[in-house]
Design a protein around this motif. Sequence first.
Motif, PDB file in Angstrom:
ATOM      1  N   ARG A  27       1.046  -1.159   0.203  1.00 36.91           N
ATOM      2  CA  ARG A  27      -0.243   0.174   0.151  1.00 36.91           C
ATOM      3  C   ARG A  27       1.315   1.406  -0.215  1.00 36.91           C
ATOM      4  O   ARG A  27       0.607   2.568   0.369  1.00 36.91           O
ATOM      5  CB  ARG A  27      -1.049  -0.173   1.272  1.00 36.91           C
ATOM      6  CG  ARG A  27      -1.817  -1.357   0.923  1.00 36.91           C
ATOM      7  CD  ARG A  27      -3.112  -0.923   2.236  1.00 36.91           C
ATOM      8  NE  ARG A  27      -3.486  -0.219   3.132  1.00 36.91           N
ATOM      9  CZ  ARG A  27      -4.137   0.032   4.099  1.00 36.91           C
ATOM     10  NH1 ARG A  27      -4.116  -0.904   4.674  1.00 36.91           N
ATOM     11  NH2 ARG A  27      -4.636   0.717   4.186  1.00 36.91           N
ATOM     12  N   ASP A  38      -8.026   1.238   0.877  1.00 34.83           N
ATOM     13  CA  ASP A  38      -7.883   0.435   1.554  1.00 34.83           C
ATOM     14  C   ASP A  38      -6.201   0.016   0.482  1.00 34.83           C
ATOM     15  O   ASP A  38      -5.681  -0.476   0.970  1.00 34.83           O
ATOM     16  CB  ASP A  38      -8.685  -0.513   1.610  1.00 34.83           C
ATOM     17  CG  ASP A  38      -8.999  -0.879   2.837  1.00 34.83           C
ATOM     18  OD1 ASP A  38      -8.891   0.056   3.956  1.00 34.83           O
ATOM     19  OD2 ASP A  38     -10.687  -1.746   2.410  1.00 34.83           O
ATOM     20  N   GLN A  64      -4.375   1.764   0.264  1.00 36.55           N
ATOM     21  CA  GLN A  64      -2.861   3.616  -0.250  1.00 36.55           C
ATOM     22  C   GLN A  64      -2.947   3.866   1.751  1.00 36.55           C
ATOM     23  O   GLN A  64      -4.236   4.053   2.517  1.00 36.55           O
ATOM     24  CB  GLN A  64      -2.920   4.680  -0.825  1.00 36.55           C
ATOM     25  CG  GLN A  64      -4.627   5.281  -0.995  1.00 36.55           C
ATOM     26  CD  GLN A  64      -5.352   6.075  -2.280  1.00 36.55           C
ATOM     27  OE1 GLN A  64      -4.448   6.976  -2.311  1.00 36.55           O
ATOM     28  NE2 GLN A  64      -5.683   5.685  -2.629  1.00 36.55           N
ATOM     29  N   TRP A  65      -1.666   3.656   1.834  1.00 39.16           N
ATOM     30  CA  TRP A  65      -1.847   4.204   3.736  1.00 39.16           C
ATOM     31  C   TRP A  65      -2.380   5.264   4.177  1.00 39.16           C
ATOM     32  O   TRP A  65      -1.657   6.551   3.478  1.00 39.16           O
ATOM     33  CB  TRP A  65      -1.043   3.731   4.351  1.00 39.16           C
ATOM     34  CG  TRP A  65      -0.400   2.504   4.075  1.00 39.16           C
ATOM     35  CD1 TRP A  65       0.006   1.623   3.637  1.00 39.16           C
ATOM     36  CD2 TRP A  65      -0.979   1.606   5.453  1.00 39.16           C
ATOM     37  NE1 TRP A  65      -0.017   0.247   3.953  1.00 39.16           N
ATOM     38  CE2 TRP A  65      -0.279   0.307   5.881  1.00 39.16           C
ATOM     39  CE3 TRP A  65      -1.816   2.389   6.881  1.00 39.16           C
ATOM     40  CZ2 TRP A  65      -1.017  -0.487   6.665  1.00 39.16           C
ATOM     41  CZ3 TRP A  65      -2.226   1.094   7.822  1.00 39.16           C
ATOM     42  CH2 TRP A  65      -2.055  -0.403   7.574  1.00 39.16           C
ATOM     43  N   LEU A  80      -1.294   6.057   9.739  1.00 39.85           N
ATOM     44  CA  LEU A  80      -0.386   5.473   9.844  1.00 39.85           C
ATOM     45  C   LEU A  80       0.451   6.024  10.921  1.00 39.85           C
ATOM     46  O   LEU A  80       1.628   6.097  11.497  1.00 39.85           O
ATOM     47  CB  LEU A  80       0.274   5.176   8.637  1.00 39.85           C
ATOM     48  CG  LEU A  80       1.688   3.994   8.434  1.00 39.85           C
ATOM     49  CD1 LEU A  80       1.812   3.244   9.696  1.00 39.85           C
ATOM     50  CD2 LEU A  80       2.076   4.188   7.161  1.00 39.85           C
ATOM     51  N   ALA A  93       1.182  -1.934   9.583  1.00 37.84           N
ATOM     52  CA  ALA A  93       2.179  -1.931   8.358  1.00 37.84           C
ATOM     53  C   ALA A  93       3.519  -2.713   8.154  1.00 37.84           C
ATOM     54  O   ALA A  93       3.176  -2.510   9.323  1.00 37.84           O
ATOM     55  CB  ALA A  93       2.568  -0.458   7.651  1.00 37.84           C
TER      56      ALA A  93
END
Length: 307
Positions: A90, A122, A124-125, A129, A215
């Motif tokens: 991601r 969903d 891509q972060w 994070l 992640a």
Amino acid sequence: MPVTPTRKTTLADMVRLGRNPSDSLEKAGREPTTSPDELSGRHGYNADFLTGWRVALPQPAGDIRPLRRGGPGAELRYQNFSVIMSASRRLPLITAVNIDGAQSRQVPRTDVWCFDGRLDKDDQWGDALYDGNALDRGHMVRREDPVWGTLEEARTANADTFHFTNCCPQMASVNQKVWLGLEDYVLRHAKVDRMRVSVFTGPFFGANDLAYRGALIPKAFWKVVAIVTENGRPSATAYKVDQVQALEHLKFVYAGYKTFQISIRSVMQNTNIDFSALIPYDGFSQHEVAQGTELVEPLDSFESIRV
């Protein structure tokens, strides 16, 4: 009349001084999304940007996230740069930007990070994070690099760099030092043809990357710089910065970083991205092929860079 407390105060009830109690502690869930229509018409990275030297966008092998809407393929095109995303991580596999120092402009920083609507959230972060820790949203394509052309084009490029597809988690000690100055140095001192540079950047993904909030945080990043020198010689160089020491202190303090000049051959072997077209123009790669040994040089200053 005195009031008798009905319950005890917990740590969760307490508010830090200087923070509005009505503010959420986290920004996650409130990030804006740029629609595919708003991003339509972007031409992205230009393979014919350097005079007399066509440098195609190097292609990753596997783990590519195709666009879900807004066009075919996997290349996310922005103003003067492109991104290809990793499906599993991601995060970007590779970013590619054209820098034209002769047309560079200064525009105000925006700092509003957005999801790219051509992918699902969903894919891509977002701020989940980055909120409340020592991690920066580290631009892979630095904000200033694609900001050139007409004023409208420069403003568009500036805003485009603030998409989560263009960032990786970086400790501030890494993000705010060498990575911010590397392109500046090359642009000023390499005497490139028409002050033009093409830069590719991305993370080294590894099986032992730090697991954090669902992640995997990359321990190192790479950068490949392609220029045409004043005498017309194509030159390609590669660099690595690691944040292993910094990540050991993720929950405590900022720490140091290490930066190296490495071979493009090494980047290719450790990323599965096809940089084979650039290897003939990289002295480090040619040395490795001839000598059979890996060449890595620590960079204590920008003056140590060889092009």
